[in-house]
Design an enzyme around this catalytic site. Structure first.
Site, PDB file in Angstrom:
ATOM      1  N   GLY A 168     -13.027 -32.415  97.325  1.00 52.33           N
ATOM      2  CA  GLY A 168     -12.963 -31.029  96.891  1.00 52.33           C
ATOM      3  C   GLY A 168     -14.289 -30.313  97.064  1.00 52.33           C
ATOM      4  CG  ASN A 225     -12.809 -26.681  99.883  1.00 51.82           C
ATOM      5  OD1 ASN A 225     -12.566 -27.598  99.110  1.00 51.82           O
ATOM      6  ND2 ASN A 225     -11.975 -25.671 100.070  1.00 51.82           N
ATOM      7  N   GLY A 230     -16.108 -24.193  94.434  1.00 55.46           N
ATOM      8  CA  GLY A 230     -16.443 -24.404  93.035  1.00 55.46           C
ATOM      9  C   GLY A 230     -17.502 -25.464  92.795  1.00 55.46           C
ATOM     10  N   GLY A 261     -17.454 -28.654  93.387  1.00 57.42           N
ATOM     11  CA  GLY A 261     -17.639 -29.558  94.514  1.00 57.42           C
ATOM     12  C   GLY A 261     -18.569 -28.968  95.557  1.00 57.42           C
ATOM     13  CB  SER A 318     -12.098 -32.215  81.797  1.00 55.59           C
ATOM     14  OG  SER A 318     -11.824 -31.098  80.984  1.00 55.59           O
ATOM     15  CE1 TYR A 328      -7.619 -30.951  84.189  1.00 56.49           C
ATOM     16  CE2 TYR A 328      -8.257 -30.552  81.910  1.00 56.49           C
ATOM     17  CZ  TYR A 328      -8.585 -30.651  83.250  1.00 56.49           C
ATOM     18  OH  TYR A 328      -9.888 -30.470  83.657  1.00 56.49           O
TER      19      TYR A 328
END
Length: 300
Positions: free
Chosen positions: A22, A24, A26, A28, A146, A172
């Site tokens: 990921g 690409n 935020g 990441g 998280s 989640y």
């Protein structure tokens, strides 16, 4: 001198290979950008190669793009084969990509989307690449969890894929709790090898694209309150970067923002929920994850 750990504290990364899932967008993207700025060869492992190439063009340094769809075990195996062929040694595997609060959906392999992407996808990828890290002194697997691992969170072995009922927050929370349990069990298995460590991190509440999956009633207020309640992605990435690069980090540790409630602030060592440290549940989840993915690790 300030005691806050910042981008300036990242040691030189020249000669190191870092894979960022990921990478690409935020958190990441910021993680990849800062690693590349300090000399690492960075691979953006992303679902959309076109967007990955656009992101790579915005990063100064040695950056490559690898197709990876964490919702597909076939894609994960293909990506791992490509990465193994291209990189005989890997120094950093940063399991950053994820989805949050999605509507009820399944991956192409039939797993609940959040659990399948956030946990099982990264579990499989790590297992397929770990032998490229094991010979490398100082190599690390960093998995992003998280604060959501505390919210309605448990490993629901009786309904792991949420087939009987579905809760966005519960699913989640389960996936993020699984990220931590995976890290702690992986570290226990890596410890005898003495070269690679497993570490976890969380970004606090960062203003990223994950808000797009919140129910519509919450998206507007969150956007208005974001400047007050969240921090920028470059700050949210710092716990991951500290876990990945700080020479003082130990295997099995967990890093997050140091401010009130771990919402914002500079990265520091934090603790996860008491449930996350249960070794029996960690081992049970590990065994089940191997069965579901068909991926076994060369560490026992």
């Amino acid at each position: 001198m300030s005691s806050n750990w910042t981008e300036q504290n990242i040691p030189g990364q020249h000669g190191r290979v870092a894979i960022v899932t990921g990478g690409n967008i935020g958190l990441g993207f910021e993680t990849a950008r800062m690693l590349a700025a300090h000399g690492a060869k960075v691979v953006l492992a992303v679902r959309d190669v076109g967007k990955g190439k656009q992101a790579a063009a915005r990063i100064a340094g040695d950056v490559a793009v690898q197709a990876l769809d964490l919702t597909s075990l076939n894609s994960i195996r293909s990506a791992a084969a490509d990465l193994r062929a291209a990189y005989p040694r890997i120094d950093l595997l940063i399991n950053n990509a994820g989805v949050m609060y999605t509507s009820k959906q399944t991956t192409s392999d039939g797993f609940e989307l959040q659990f399948g992407t956030n946990h099982l996808g990264h579990f499989a990828l790590t297992g397929l690449l770990i032998d490229r890290l094991l010979p490398v002194p100082g190599s690390r697997v960093v998995t992003v969890s998280s604060t959501g691992h505390r919210i309605q969170a448990a490993i629901h072995f009786d309904d792991l894929q949420w087939q009987r009922s579905y809760s966005r927050a519960g699913a989640y929370g389960q996936s993020k709790l699984a990220n931590l349990m995976f890290t702690y069990e992986l570290q226990r298995r890596l410890a005898p090898h003495g070269t690679t460590i497993a570490v976890a991190a969380h970004p606090g509440v960062s203003n990223t694209e994950l808000v797009r999956n919140l129910p519509a009633a919450f998206r507007g207020p969150i956007r208005w309150l974001a400047p007050l309640l969240t921090q920028k992605p470059e700050m949210g990435a710092l716990p991951t970067l500290r876990a990945a690069t700080d020479p003082a980090v130990l295997g099995g540790q967990y890093y997050g923002p140091g401010g009130w409630g771990e919402v914002r602030g500079y990265p520091k060592l934090v603790t996860s929920s008491s449930d996350s440290y249960d070794p029996a549940v960690q081992r049970r989840l590990w065994t089940l994850s191997e069965e579901l993915t068909g991926v076994t690790f060369p560490v026992r």
